[in-house]
Scaffold this motif. Structure first.
Motif, short mmCIF file in Angstrom:
data_model
loop_
_atom_site.label_atom_id
_atom_site.label_comp_id
_atom_site.label_asym_id
_atom_site.label_seq_id
_atom_site.Cartn_x
_atom_site.Cartn_y
_atom_site.Cartn_z
N THR A 190 -4.49 -0.58 8.77
CA THR A 190 -5.57 -0.91 9.58
C THR A 190 -6.55 -1.96 8.90
OG1 THR A 190 -5.66 1.19 10.90
CG2 THR A 190 -7.49 -0.37 10.62
N TYR A 191 -6.80 -1.49 7.56
CA TYR A 191 -7.65 -2.53 6.63
C TYR A 191 -6.89 -3.73 6.32
CZ TYR A 191 -10.57 1.86 6.18
OH TYR A 191 -11.27 2.78 6.32
N ALA A 192 -5.51 -3.65 5.92
CA ALA A 192 -4.70 -4.82 5.51
C ALA A 192 -4.69 -5.71 6.74
CB ALA A 192 -3.47 -4.26 5.21
N SER A 214 -0.01 -8.78 13.28
CA SER A 214 0.36 -7.90 11.84
C SER A 214 1.31 -6.73 11.93
CB SER A 214 -1.13 -7.24 11.08
OG SER A 214 -1.92 -8.25 10.75
N HIS A 215 2.15 -6.84 10.95
CA HIS A 215 3.27 -5.88 11.23
C HIS A 215 3.36 -4.90 9.78
CE1 HIS A 215 5.78 -8.00 13.99
NE2 HIS A 215 4.81 -9.01 13.69
N LEU A 216 3.64 -3.87 10.08
CA LEU A 216 3.97 -2.71 8.99
C LEU A 216 5.17 -2.01 8.92
CD1 LEU A 216 2.61 -0.31 6.91
CD2 LEU A 216 2.35 1.06 9.01
N SER A 225 0.83 -1.22 0.10
CA SER A 225 -0.13 0.08 -0.02
C SER A 225 0.84 1.27 -0.02
CB SER A 225 -0.88 0.09 1.26
OG SER A 225 -1.61 1.12 1.23
N HIS A 226 0.69 2.06 -0.86
CA HIS A 226 1.49 3.40 -0.84
C HIS A 226 1.38 4.19 0.36
CE1 HIS A 226 3.78 6.67 -2.55
NE2 HIS A 226 2.79 7.48 -2.27
N ARG A 270 -0.01 -10.25 6.86
CA ARG A 270 0.66 -10.54 7.91
C ARG A 270 1.73 -9.43 7.93
NH1 ARG A 270 1.41 -15.34 10.34
NH2 ARG A 270 2.26 -13.98 11.78
N LEU A 271 2.20 -8.89 6.99
CA LEU A 271 3.07 -8.02 6.77
C LEU A 271 2.68 -6.72 5.65
CD1 LEU A 271 5.95 -6.32 7.00
CD2 LEU A 271 6.76 -8.06 5.21
#
Length: 390
Positions: free
Chosen positions: A316-318, A360-362, A309-310, A324-325
């Motif tokens: 949050t949506y992902a 989940s990680h960002l 996602s840019h 997972r990432l």
């Protein structure tokens, strides 16, 4: 033309601030030098904008002029914004001095006003340091992401990320090719490009050729950013389509997913579009919900899902959809940070680096390029992410 008008406003605003805070600069030979440098900087922006000369491939002798124009412009903006409080203080101090009874000491206020006279020097110094730092090229950043329950087949899976390259006046396709070569040399399994690839669509062909140089086992997956929408979406889409027709290992994902298999384990990479259909938060959230519902549909229960996602706030949506990432960019890390803390961290919920929500990680990259070569504490980066099981 709009940018030139904004630039002219900044130059005039900084001039007026200087004239009141530092009158000596606007007298005699200093005044002539000041106006001469201001005109030179403005011409350096105007000629490429109106004629196209030096807009794409700047001749070597003109590179210092272009960098000077950037330094001058950033310094002028700093003088105008930072100088305004000192200017207000000076005007207020002068008014109080006239109205003060005999014997009242206003020396302390005078010292504050004099301190404001040092502000132009600080603005020029900071601007110069930032431009030099932003022009030194990218760094290669290693990041390890530990995912709970990651299948053994993906323990050690490596992803190379580039984002916010902004091929255009300050970033060349050769610079982009260097970033792709760095990922190739690292031997990553998958390369991703998370938006804002190009600003100058006249360089689409050379830009796409640089992406096609990927040698990653699973190729390169790309998504769109806001600048592709602004600068020429049709040309960019045409460039990606031309790569697909030639069989290049580069695929664009627009609210869709791509499944790859690594060591017998399915990995589903989801790519979402940038929410360009409105500026309000309500409209943005509506677009993101649509992207999430569309892009994440299908798949199998044992898929390991990675989202591209840019905009980082799509995280949050992902996460709700099982990613997972999530890998993102867009913010450039604010381009200015002190002791690792972004100066403009308030602008985005997720500005730079790692974030986590449950399992989940960002990761938000500081960007591989820039549309303005000014960075302090946030160097351009090519990110190498290694997945680990915990």
């Amino acid at each position: 033309m709009g940018r030139l008008l904004v630039l002219l406003f900044v130059y005039l605003g900084s001039y007026l601030v200087l004239r009141r805070l530092w009158p000596a600069v606007t007298r005699g030979w200093r005044h002539g030098v000041l106006l001469g440098l201001m005109v030179l900087a403005f011409v350096a922006w105007t000629v490429p904008a109106l004629t196209g000369y030096g807009l794409h491939d700047t001749p070597a002798p003109l590179v210092p002029v272009k960098l000077f124009a950037v330094i001058w412009s950033i310094a002028a903006l700093g003088v105008m914004l930072l100088g305004l409080p000192f200017l207000v203080l000076k005007l207020w101090s002068e008014r109080r001095r006239k109205a003060a009874p005999p014997g009242v000491d206003l020396e302390r206020r005078g010292l504050l006003v004099k301190a404001g006279q040092a502000m132009p020097v600080l603005a020029v110094t900071g601007s110069t340091l930032g431009v030099v730092s932003g022009s030194l090229g990218f760094t290669v950043r290693e990041v390890e992401v530990k995912l709970k329950g990651l299948p053994a087949a993906l323990d050690g899976f490596r992803i190379g990320q580039i984002t916010d390259v902004h091929v255009g006046p300050f970033i060349s396709p050769e610079y982009l090719r260097g970033a792709v070569d760095a990922m190739n040399a690292a031997g990553v399994d998958l390369q991703v490009m998370t938006g804002d690839l190009i600003d100058d669509v006249n360089q689409v062909d050379a830009t796409m050729a640089a992406l096609a140089a990927t040698t990653a086992r699973h190729g390169m997956l790309a998504i769109l950013g806001n600048h592709e929408h602004w600068r020429g979406l049709e040309e960019v889409l045409g460039g990606y389509e031309a790569l697909a027709q030639r069989g290049a290992p580069v695929r664009l994902l627009v609210d869709e997913s791509h499944v790859l298999e690594h060591g017998g384990q399915r990995v589903r990479v989801v790519g979402v579009d940038f929410p360009m259909s409105g500026r309000s938060r309500t409209v943005r959230d509506s677009r993101w919900k649509h992207s999430a519902d569309t892009a994440f549909q299908g798949g199998q229960p044992d898929d390991v899902v990675i989202c591209l996602s840019h905009h980082p706030d799509f995280f949050t949506y992902a996460a709700e959809k099982g990613a997972r990432l999530t890998l993102a960019g867009h913010t450039h890390g604010g381009q200015v940070a002190f002791l690792g803390i972004p100066l403009f961290g308030f602008a985005f919920k997720h500005m730079l680096g790692r974030y986590r929500f449950r399992d989940s990680h960002l990761y938000v990259s500081g960007g591989t390029g820039h549309w303005m070569p000014f960075r302090i504490g946030v160097p351009p980066e090519v990110t190498l992410l290694t997945l680990r099981s915990v």
